[in-house]
Scaffold this motif. Structure first.
Motif, PDB file in Angstrom:
ATOM      1  N   ARG A  81      22.640  -4.437  -5.598  1.00  0.00           N
ATOM      2  CA  ARG A  81      22.618  -5.807  -6.030  1.00  0.00           C
ATOM      3  C   ARG A  81      21.496  -5.854  -7.328  1.00  0.00           C
ATOM      4  O   ARG A  81      21.711  -6.624  -8.480  1.00  0.00           O
ATOM      5  N   GLN A  82      20.080  -5.740  -7.095  1.00  0.00           N
ATOM      6  CA  GLN A  82      19.173  -5.857  -7.936  1.00  0.00           C
ATOM      7  C   GLN A  82      18.786  -4.594  -8.740  1.00  0.00           C
ATOM      8  O   GLN A  82      18.226  -4.917  -9.963  1.00  0.00           O
ATOM      9  N   GLY A  83      19.250  -3.454  -8.383  1.00  0.00           N
ATOM     10  CA  GLY A  83      19.039  -2.375  -9.364  1.00  0.00           C
ATOM     11  C   GLY A  83      17.543  -1.836  -9.470  1.00  0.00           C
ATOM     12  O   GLY A  83      17.266  -1.070 -10.266  1.00  0.00           O
ATOM     13  N   ARG A  84      17.103  -2.153  -8.182  1.00  0.00           N
ATOM     14  CA  ARG A  84      15.771  -1.961  -8.305  1.00  0.00           C
ATOM     15  C   ARG A  84      15.131  -1.002  -7.005  1.00  0.00           C
ATOM     16  O   ARG A  84      16.186  -1.313  -6.019  1.00  0.00           O
ATOM     17  N   PRO A  85      14.248  -0.414  -6.886  1.00  0.00           N
ATOM     18  CA  PRO A  85      13.900   0.561  -5.653  1.00  0.00           C
ATOM     19  C   PRO A  85      13.850  -0.625  -4.507  1.00  0.00           C
ATOM     20  O   PRO A  85      13.188  -1.569  -4.616  1.00  0.00           O
ATOM     21  N   VAL A  86      14.613  -0.399  -3.164  1.00  0.00           N
ATOM     22  CA  VAL A  86      14.380  -1.003  -2.082  1.00  0.00           C
ATOM     23  C   VAL A  86      13.038  -1.029  -1.566  1.00  0.00           C
ATOM     24  O   VAL A  86      12.607  -2.063  -1.133  1.00  0.00           O
ATOM     25  N   ALA A  87      12.283  -0.131  -1.641  1.00  0.00           N
ATOM     26  CA  ALA A  87      10.931   0.027  -1.013  1.00  0.00           C
ATOM     27  C   ALA A  87       9.954  -1.140  -1.813  1.00  0.00           C
ATOM     28  O   ALA A  87       9.331  -1.874  -1.165  1.00  0.00           O
ATOM     29  N   GLU A  88      10.306  -1.339  -3.103  1.00  0.00           N
ATOM     30  CA  GLU A  88       9.517  -2.269  -4.115  1.00  0.00           C
ATOM     31  C   GLU A  88      10.028  -3.635  -3.625  1.00  0.00           C
ATOM     32  O   GLU A  88       9.003  -4.543  -3.447  1.00  0.00           O
ATOM     33  N   ILE A  89      11.211  -3.840  -3.355  1.00  0.00           N
ATOM     34  CA  ILE A  89      11.885  -5.167  -3.225  1.00  0.00           C
ATOM     35  C   ILE A  89      11.131  -5.677  -1.688  1.00  0.00           C
ATOM     36  O   ILE A  89      10.860  -6.785  -1.304  1.00  0.00           O
ATOM     37  N   ILE A  90      11.041  -4.781  -0.657  1.00  0.00           N
ATOM     38  CA  ILE A  90      10.768  -4.987   0.756  1.00  0.00           C
ATOM     39  C   ILE A  90       9.076  -5.228   0.766  1.00  0.00           C
ATOM     40  O   ILE A  90       8.657  -6.129   1.499  1.00  0.00           O
ATOM     41  N   ALA A  91       8.590  -4.385  -0.289  1.00  0.00           N
ATOM     42  CA  ALA A  91       7.014  -4.593  -0.145  1.00  0.00           C
ATOM     43  C   ALA A  91       6.667  -6.032  -0.605  1.00  0.00           C
ATOM     44  O   ALA A  91       5.704  -6.654  -0.399  1.00  0.00           O
ATOM     45  N   GLU A  92       7.432  -6.598  -1.609  1.00  0.00           N
ATOM     46  CA  GLU A  92       7.103  -7.931  -2.173  1.00  0.00           C
ATOM     47  C   GLU A  92       7.546  -9.175  -1.035  1.00  0.00           C
ATOM     48  O   GLU A  92       6.817 -10.086  -0.946  1.00  0.00           O
ATOM     49  N   ARG A  93       8.430  -8.720  -0.323  1.00  0.00           N
ATOM     50  CA  ARG A  93       9.123  -9.801   0.668  1.00  0.00           C
ATOM     51  C   ARG A  93       8.455  -9.640   2.074  1.00  0.00           C
ATOM     52  O   ARG A  93       8.187 -10.478   2.756  1.00  0.00           O
ATOM     53  N   LEU A  94       7.698  -8.468   2.437  1.00  0.00           N
ATOM     54  CA  LEU A  94       7.097  -8.166   3.936  1.00  0.00           C
ATOM     55  C   LEU A  94       5.973  -8.988   4.234  1.00  0.00           C
ATOM     56  O   LEU A  94       6.012  -9.552   5.252  1.00  0.00           O
ATOM     57  N   PRO A  95       4.991  -9.409   3.025  1.00  0.00           N
ATOM     58  CA  PRO A  95       3.973 -10.083   3.576  1.00  0.00           C
ATOM     59  C   PRO A  95       4.291 -11.503   4.008  1.00  0.00           C
ATOM     60  O   PRO A  95       3.896 -12.204   4.920  1.00  0.00           O
ATOM     61  N   ALA A  96       5.311 -12.191   3.380  1.00  0.00           N
ATOM     62  CA  ALA A  96       5.975 -13.408   4.063  1.00  0.00           C
ATOM     63  C   ALA A  96       6.430 -13.267   5.371  1.00  0.00           C
ATOM     64  O   ALA A  96       6.104 -14.392   6.392  1.00  0.00           O
ATOM     65  N   THR A  97       7.076 -12.321   5.763  1.00  0.00           N
ATOM     66  CA  THR A  97       7.570 -12.378   7.172  1.00  0.00           C
ATOM     67  C   THR A  97       6.527 -11.997   8.177  1.00  0.00           C
ATOM     68  O   THR A  97       6.486 -12.655   9.304  1.00  0.00           O
ATOM     69  N   LEU A  98       5.538 -11.000   7.713  1.00  0.00           N
ATOM     70  CA  LEU A  98       4.458 -10.695   8.648  1.00  0.00           C
ATOM     71  C   LEU A  98       3.599 -11.923   8.822  1.00  0.00           C
ATOM     72  O   LEU A  98       3.009 -12.025   9.947  1.00  0.00           O
ATOM     73  N   LEU A 254       6.644 -10.204  20.826  1.00  0.00           N
ATOM     74  CA  LEU A 254       6.232 -10.239  19.611  1.00  0.00           C
ATOM     75  C   LEU A 254       7.043  -9.361  18.576  1.00  0.00           C
ATOM     76  O   LEU A 254       7.239  -9.739  17.539  1.00  0.00           O
ATOM     77  N   GLY A 255       7.692  -8.387  19.019  1.00  0.00           N
ATOM     78  CA  GLY A 255       8.627  -7.444  18.390  1.00  0.00           C
ATOM     79  C   GLY A 255       9.858  -8.356  18.042  1.00  0.00           C
ATOM     80  O   GLY A 255      10.294  -8.306  17.062  1.00  0.00           O
ATOM     81  N   SER A 256      10.455  -9.161  19.008  1.00  0.00           N
ATOM     82  CA  SER A 256      11.642  -9.930  18.934  1.00  0.00           C
ATOM     83  C   SER A 256      11.198 -11.140  17.758  1.00  0.00           C
ATOM     84  O   SER A 256      12.375 -11.747  16.941  1.00  0.00           O
ATOM     85  N   ILE A 257      10.033 -11.477  17.646  1.00  0.00           N
ATOM     86  CA  ILE A 257       9.821 -12.508  16.858  1.00  0.00           C
ATOM     87  C   ILE A 257      10.164 -12.034  15.106  1.00  0.00           C
ATOM     88  O   ILE A 257      10.598 -12.744  14.576  1.00  0.00           O
ATOM     89  N   ILE A 258       9.446 -10.676  15.172  1.00  0.00           N
ATOM     90  CA  ILE A 258       9.709 -10.289  13.612  1.00  0.00           C
ATOM     91  C   ILE A 258      11.508 -10.143  13.483  1.00  0.00           C
ATOM     92  O   ILE A 258      11.976 -10.316  12.486  1.00  0.00           O
ATOM     93  N   ALA A 259      12.136  -9.685  14.591  1.00  0.00           N
ATOM     94  CA  ALA A 259      13.626  -9.422  14.261  1.00  0.00           C
ATOM     95  C   ALA A 259      14.133 -10.622  14.325  1.00  0.00           C
ATOM     96  O   ALA A 259      15.051 -10.564  13.493  1.00  0.00           O
ATOM     97  N   PHE A 260      13.982 -11.456  15.055  1.00  0.00           N
ATOM     98  CA  PHE A 260      14.744 -12.973  14.980  1.00  0.00           C
ATOM     99  C   PHE A 260      14.099 -13.932  13.908  1.00  0.00           C
ATOM    100  O   PHE A 260      14.595 -14.920  13.892  1.00  0.00           O
TER     101      PHE A 260
END
Length: 320
Positions: A81-98, A254-260
């Motif tokens: 969809r975005q044409g960008r590396p997935v690792a880069e996209i997840i690195a941008e979003r992961l701090p918010a989830t963590l 705690l694991g399910s918190i991240i998943a859910f």
């Protein structure tokens, strides 16, 4: 101990491979990404050329093996969809989830243990019975409905808290955090309560039941016979033995918190990896979906591994 750790690591790797295989197989039923990437004017040549360039014309197990090889090297592919590396996209979003998961987990653990101890010690009191009754809300209501109710009360009616978004964030190295801004901290309140309420209720009920069981043990009666004060009996003897099974369940929760977090992030439009995954499903963005599921699997397995090691450290008899 070393052999036990190696055995658990090998089991964890096997679990990751199986989970990844199952998830990769399920993506075949989500839809064809070619349909969303090419417009109505596409030709058969365009379809075949794009399918070949994405590797979608290869056999299923070859695609899965290629994904694993690239993932081990840190290459999670390019987002359709975005044409960008997935690792880069997840690195941008992961701090918010963590950050959301960390605050929710802290909320669940602190209030779950405190309320669990209180309702066990004062089990016949009015306050304890009220807490136990209200805790049914956390167990019985779906997460999305709790989120909608909190938004209606605190955002719509009272206008105390924001209803969506992460607020302002600041960059600390490569990490975007909302912990250092007032709007970021305020924005965390409702999503954290929504995500952690169910886990808090489970931990509270588990602590309560384990505490009541321990309080009936012979060594507790012996401690009372020795004339020890209630505070010493509750927190020095009973609580320590109560926490052994609680550690295992808490780790899994705690694991399910991240998943859910997917549901909570969708309700509050929280810009984390859960919302990213939902958007990826809509556009059949297989690289993003595969990377997300593998990431969640790795977190789950890692947390379970740490919990198992803590469990054995507390009770060495469990090594055999």
């Amino acid at each position: 101990m070393v052999s036990y750790i190696l055995k658990r690591i090998l089991q964890s790797v096997l679990v990751l491979l199986i989970v990844g295989l199952v998830a990769f197989a399920m993506f075949r039923f989500v839809g064809d990404p070619i349909d969303t990437m090419l417009g109505q004017e596409r030709t058969m040549q365009d379809i075949e050329r794009l399918r070949e360039s994405l590797g979608l014309n290869k056999p299923f197990f070859v695609q899965y093996w290629d994904f694993l090889v690239r993932a081990v090297q840190g290459d999670l592919g390019i987002s359709y969809r975005q044409g960008r590396p997935v690792a880069e996209i997840i690195a941008e979003r992961l701090p918010a989830t963590l950050e959301l998961a960390a605050v929710s987990g802290l909320f669940a653990m602190v209030f779950g243990i405190v309320f669990g101890i209180f309702t066990a010690i004062r089990r016949d009191g009015f306050a304890a019975n009220t807490i136990m009754t209200l805790s049914l809300i956390g167990v019985s209501l779906p997460t999305f409905l709790i989120g909608v109710l909190l938004i209606y009360v605190f955002a719509v009616e009272l206008s105390w808290l924001p209803s969506f978004g992460r607020g302002d964030v600041v960059q600390v190295g490569g990490w975007s955090t909302g912990f250092l801004t007032q709007s970021g901290l305020v924005a965390l309140i409702l999503p954290s309560i929504t995500l952690g309420l169910y886990q808090m209720t489970l931990i509270m009920r588990l602590v309560r039941s384990e505490m009541l069981e321990v309080m009936r043990a012979d060594y507790i009666r012996f401690a009372r016979a020795r004339g020890l004060k209630d505070r010493a009996i509750h927190f020095r003897h009973a609580l320590k033995n109560t926490l052994v099974p609680v550690i295992t369940v808490t780790g899994l929760q705690l694991g399910s918190i991240i998943a859910f977090a997917i549901i909570t992030e969708t309700v509050f439009q929280w810009p984390g990896v859960g919302l990213l995954f939902i958007n990826a499903i809509q556009f059949v963005d297989i690289p993003v979906m595969a990377a997300y599921l593998m990431l969640i699997s790795v977190m789950f397995v890692a947390i379970n591994l740490v919990v198992d090691l803590l469990y054995v450290a507390i009770d060495p008899r469990l090594r055999t």
